[in-house]
Design a protein around this motif. Structure first.
Motif: not given
Length: 263
Positions: A201-206
């Motif tokens: 699943i596309p995941t962005l950690y901020v």
């Protein structure tokens, strides 16, 4: 059912669901709402025992919460609203619930944005958890909560986030806080399971550059995951959406839009 609010977009079919952290409420997303409403359908919810999701009569006799139990609360709202799939944006403990939802029901998760993500508890945090475990039923919970927020967000520029979460946590009941605290004892086993695998699943950690307890482990995690990327916002602590809302909004809206376009 959890308390929730929806904002419908006239043209977009995409849903974005916001999941707050322990002690917070849907109100922590007030700096996101106006911008995200321009692009997506929005679902804001209060987790069990938080905000306006008050404990039910059944909860009064149920002293043990689990992460699966709380995750199913979120799924119940999605089912009720007939939202088949959503992008999920979380902060702090909300990121653990989103990742758990992705493990249990990957077909319901379009993408994940994990702000102030919790991937591993370092020794300092575990010692603090142990200390709190000794006193959680003996002292007012808000004392412990203030101690935790200061440990996680110690700098002067983190003050707004600390005060926001403490203000919302004061709306909880002592017994409800103890239930959530006990649930925290399960988190290490769950995090080990997450670190051992990956989800497609596309995941962005901020993450904030000053998120001292959690940023190092996230940096290592991103290197192992095929569809993950990391945005680090300097001069920022744990609650990135509150401390740096303009940067958070711009990058996250771009990320979600790119996923929708198939980039």
């Amino acid at each position: 059912m959890l308390n929730y609010v929806t904002y419908l977009h006239q043209e977009s079919d995409s849903w974005v669901t916001f999941v707050h952290g322990a002690g917070g409420s849907s109100s922590i997303w007030y700096k996101q709402l106006r911008e995200f409403k321009k692009h997506f359908n929005i679902l804001l919810l209060d987790l069990r025992g938080h905000g306006d999701s008050k404990p039910s009569l059944k909860d009064a006799f149920d002293d043990k919460y689990t992460f699966d139990y709380i995750t199913e609360d979120i799924l119940e709202v999605l089912d009720y609203l007939k939202i088949q799939k959503s992008h999920f944006i979380g902060i702090s403990l909300g990121t653990v619930l989103i990742r758990n939802l992705a493990e249990k029901h990957p077909d319901r998760v379009e993408s994940m944005v994990l702000g102030g993500a919790i991937i591993r508890l370092d020794m300092r945090f575990r010692i603090l958890m142990g200390f709190g475990g000794l006193f959680k039923s003996l002292v007012p919970y808000i004392w412990l909560y203030k101690l935790f927020t200061f440990a996680i967000m110690p700098d002067g520029n983190h003050k707004e986030s600390r005060l926001l979460f403490v203000r919302e946590a004061k709306r909880m009941y002592q017994k409800e806080f103890v239930r959530w605290y006990k649930m925290g004892s399960q988190i290490n086993r769950l995090l080990r399971f997450f670190r051992a695998g990956d989800v497609d699943i596309p995941t962005l950690y901020v993450m904030g550059g000053e998120d001292y307890l959690f940023l190092p482990s996230v940096k290592k995690m991103v290197q192992k995951q095929s569809q993950s990327s990391l945005l680090t916002i300097e001069h920022c602590g744990h609650v990135v959406n509150v401390e740096q809302p303009q940067l958070f909004n711009r990058f996250v809206i771009d990320f979600v839009s790119d996923v929708d376009r198939g980039y």
